[in-house]
Design an enzyme around this catalytic site. Structure first.
Site, PDB file in Angstrom:
ATOM      1  N   ASP A 132       0.691  -1.184   0.248  1.00  0.00           N
ATOM      2  CA  ASP A 132       0.006   0.082   0.071  1.00  0.00           C
ATOM      3  C   ASP A 132       0.599   1.139  -0.088  1.00  0.00           C
ATOM      4  O   ASP A 132       1.987   1.307   0.823  1.00  0.00           O
ATOM      5  CB  ASP A 132      -0.860   0.037   1.282  1.00  0.00           C
ATOM      6  CG  ASP A 132      -1.881   0.991   1.231  1.00  0.00           C
ATOM      7  OD1 ASP A 132      -2.872   0.950   0.308  1.00  0.00           O
ATOM      8  OD2 ASP A 132      -1.699   2.054   2.090  1.00  0.00           O
ATOM      9  N   GLU A 189       1.924  -0.377  -5.235  1.00  0.00           N
ATOM     10  CA  GLU A 189       0.880   0.444  -5.452  1.00  0.00           C
ATOM     11  C   GLU A 189       1.563   1.902  -5.552  1.00  0.00           C
ATOM     12  O   GLU A 189       1.769   2.391  -4.664  1.00  0.00           O
ATOM     13  CB  GLU A 189       0.059   0.503  -4.349  1.00  0.00           C
ATOM     14  CG  GLU A 189      -1.472   1.263  -4.628  1.00  0.00           C
ATOM     15  CD  GLU A 189      -2.188   2.165  -3.498  1.00  0.00           C
ATOM     16  OE1 GLU A 189      -3.231   2.662  -3.944  1.00  0.00           O
ATOM     17  OE2 GLU A 189      -1.368   2.471  -2.605  1.00  0.00           O
TER      18      GLU A 189
HETATM   19  C1  NOJ Z   1      -4.550   2.812  -0.826  1.00  0.00           C
HETATM   20  C2  NOJ Z   1      -5.602   1.948  -0.566  1.00  0.00           C
HETATM   21  O1  NOJ Z   1      -5.903   1.190  -1.542  1.00  0.00           O
HETATM   22  C3  NOJ Z   1      -6.593   2.639   0.112  1.00  0.00           C
HETATM   23  O2  NOJ Z   1      -7.874   2.178   0.066  1.00  0.00           O
HETATM   24  C4  NOJ Z   1      -6.173   3.591   1.236  1.00  0.00           C
HETATM   25  O3  NOJ Z   1      -7.247   4.126   1.599  1.00  0.00           O
HETATM   26  C5  NOJ Z   1      -4.856   4.095   1.177  1.00  0.00           C
HETATM   27  N1  NOJ Z   1      -3.947   3.577   0.304  1.00  0.00           N
HETATM   28  C6  NOJ Z   1      -4.447   4.682   2.603  1.00  0.00           C
HETATM   29  O4  NOJ Z   1      -3.981   3.430   3.028  1.00  0.00           O
END
Ligand code: NOJ
Length: 551
Positions: A207, A283
């Site tokens: 993440d 990500e």
């Molecule tokens: C990306 C995640 O996919 C999302 O759902 C989240 O709110 C943010 N990162 C913060 O962790």
């Protein structure tokens, strides 16, 4: 040598709280995931990626993690997680867990400890605590902004009751950012990786992988709003303005800093100690030149392709983005990833609805984009419910849960509409999501989903589910798909995309609003609309429709 499984895998994203409720409380759980493994097996996926199921006060649906090495009771127990991992493996399905290393939850034991410790203490040094500016420290330390709106700093009350320091959170105020320049933080995350690797997980979804390192001089940002905007998924990627904004993300105070490379090298070393091609997917929406830092051979393995995920249904844009992706990753030497949606974006059907292009047409277009995504070399990610052709659900304001909605005072609706519990069977809510019929699901399911349940679609050869099953089956079976090199994409006539793989596979997609007839030889394998027909040498495609052919 056999290539690692993740070079060309079909990975299904499970959003656990909305996948299947195994204990009748209206919230999805790990038992529910285990229960539906036969469905996932029949769908034909290779792996599941589970969004976080760790203990959490759920201020950001679990992306606010209180303990990354345990399971929240609302999802089950550690034993349930182990049982789910083992059952998935027994079914031949790999398991990827989501790790959230950029930030903790305010309920993380370290953060609690920091709150009761003195400014400058070791406990505070695990996060970014700073004194405020202004005569009495009443202004935030910098002008940095939260991705969810408002300042990225929140002021605490010190243990003696006085107004105190500020802590950094680039997301919600319930998500304090870790200080990754602190070796204790780095070590603890290696312990977390090891914890899950020891339990057999096959990979990690990282993440906010571009956010961990911060500029420790805490400089002012020239355009803090612009920096946050640059990472939005609904922007026109090809506009010069957006490109300029995106370029500013690189080595900015908060994102995409060079120090990340060393962090991920450490992660790779840990993963390399385990057998079975463990992997990690970042990500990180970064410029192509920067992708190499995240997946450069000794760091992580894959990086999400957000350009494809936000693509309009436009033939020239599709060709350009796919070509660009393939060229760039060939340089980096990482396999591509493709996704049409995830839990942070509108569902692809809703994203494609436009004036004069209703939901039904958009569903055909979404299914056609899937035909393209699934036939490209690399890994395909499928967000739960995409295989059912679900659109975003209407959410009454009073039922909204996303912090984005609250932090922007309702200016942005947030992501709830794409996170509604899945319809499995039946004709009324909870559509088999829960066994108990009088349950209140955590987000309301709409009326009218009877035709989109897994059961209803399983019985219809022209359903979205039938198309996904067929595509996934063919991905494993067609020899052309085994070769990750010989792919070509072009507009074969204005508005019509053609992808070829090897010498015998063709995918054709009509991105226009007209019926078209296009020369194409071969047998039709699967189509995105019931009215697609192939007759010796030509293919007839209704508006937005497409098909796969084998000659
Ligand atoms: C990306 C995640 O996919 C999302 O759902 C989240 O709110 C943010 N990162 C913060 O962790």
């Amino acid at each position: 040598m056999m290539r690692p499984w993740w070079h060309a895998a079909a990975i299904y994203q499970v959003y656990p709280r909305s996948f299947r409720d195994g204990n009748g409380d209206g919230l999805g759980d790990l038992r529910g995931v285990e229960e539906k493994l036969p469905y996932l097996k029949a769908l034909g996926i290779d792996a599941i990626w589970l969004s976080p199921f760790y203990p959490s006060p759920q201020h950001d649906s679990g992306y606010d993690v209180a303990d990354p090495r345990d399971v929240d009771p609302m999802y089950g127990t550690l034993a349930d997680a182990q049982a789910m991992i083992d059952s998935a493996h027994a079914a031949g399905i790999k398991v990827i867990v989501d790790v959230v290393p950029n930030h903790a939850s305010v309920e993380h034991r370290w953060f609690r400890e920091a709150l009761v410790s003195a400014p400058g203490s070791a406990a505070r040094a695990r996060f970014h605590f700073r004194d405020g500016r202004g005569d009495n420290g009443e202004q935030p330390p910098t002008n940095w902004m939260s991705m969810f709106g408002g300042s990225a700093w929140t002021r605490i009350t010190e243990p003696d009751g006085s107004p105190g320091q500020w802590y950094l959170h680039i997301f919600d105020s319930s998500q304090p950012d870790f200080n990754w320049s602190n070796p204790e933080v780095r070590d603890d995350w290696l312990t977390t990786l090891t914890f899950w690797l020891d339990r057999g997980v096959d990979g990690f979804r990282v993440d906010v992988a571009l956010g961990l390192a911060k500029d420790m001089t805490y400089p002012e940002i020239e355009n803090p709003e612009g920096l946050v905007q640059a990472l939005r998924l609904d922007l026109d990627n090809d506009s010069d303005e957006v490109k300029a904004m995106r370029a500013k993300v690189t080595n900015s105070a908060i994102f995409d800093r060079d120090e990340l490379q060393e962090i991920y090298r450490g992660w790779r070393e840990v993963m390399n100690r385990y057998p079975g091609d463990r992997m990690a997917v970042a990500e990180a929406w970064v410029t192509p030149e920067r992708a190499a830092m995240y997946v450069g051979g000794d760091t992580l393995h894959q990086i999400f392709n957000f350009e494809f995920l936000s693509i309009p249904f436009d033939a020239s844009r599709i060709c350009a983005v796919v070509q660009r992706t393939l060229e760039e990753l060939a340089v980096v030497k990482a396999p591509a990833t493709w996704a049409l949606s995830n839990h942070d974006t509108p569902r692809v059907v809703s994203r494609l609805v436009a004036p004069g292009f209703d939901e039904e047409s958009a569903r055909t277009a979404a299914r056609s984009l899937a035909l393209i995504g699934h036939c490209l070399p690399g890994s395909i990610y499928v967000y739960q419910g995409e295989e059912l052709g679900l659109a975003d659900a209407p959410i009454p304001d009073a039922a909204r849960q996303d912090p984005v909605w609250f932090r922007t005072n309702g200016e942005q609706l947030g992501r709830d509409a794409a996170r509604v519990p899945l319809p499995w069977s039946g004709t009324i809510p909870p559509y088999g999501f829960s066994d108990s019929s009088d349950v209140t699901t955590w987000l309301p399911q709409p009326d009218g989903w009877a035709e989109f349940t897994a059961i209803a679609e399983a019985g219809d050869p022209h359903s979205t589910l039938a198309q996904y099953r067929e595509m996934l089956r063919l991905r494993h079976e067609l020899p052309a798909f085994a070769d990750l090199e010989n792919t070509a994409i072009e507009q074969v006539m204005p508005g019509v995309v053609r992808v070829t793989r090897g010498s015998d596979f063709t995918c054709l997609v009509n991105c226009t609003n007209q019926h078209i007839r296009v020369a194409a030889s071969g047998r039709m394998l699967v189509a995105s609309h019931a009215d697609v027909t192939a007759d010796g040498g030509s293919l007839t495609l209704p508006p937005a429709a497409g098909a796969w052919l084998l000659s």
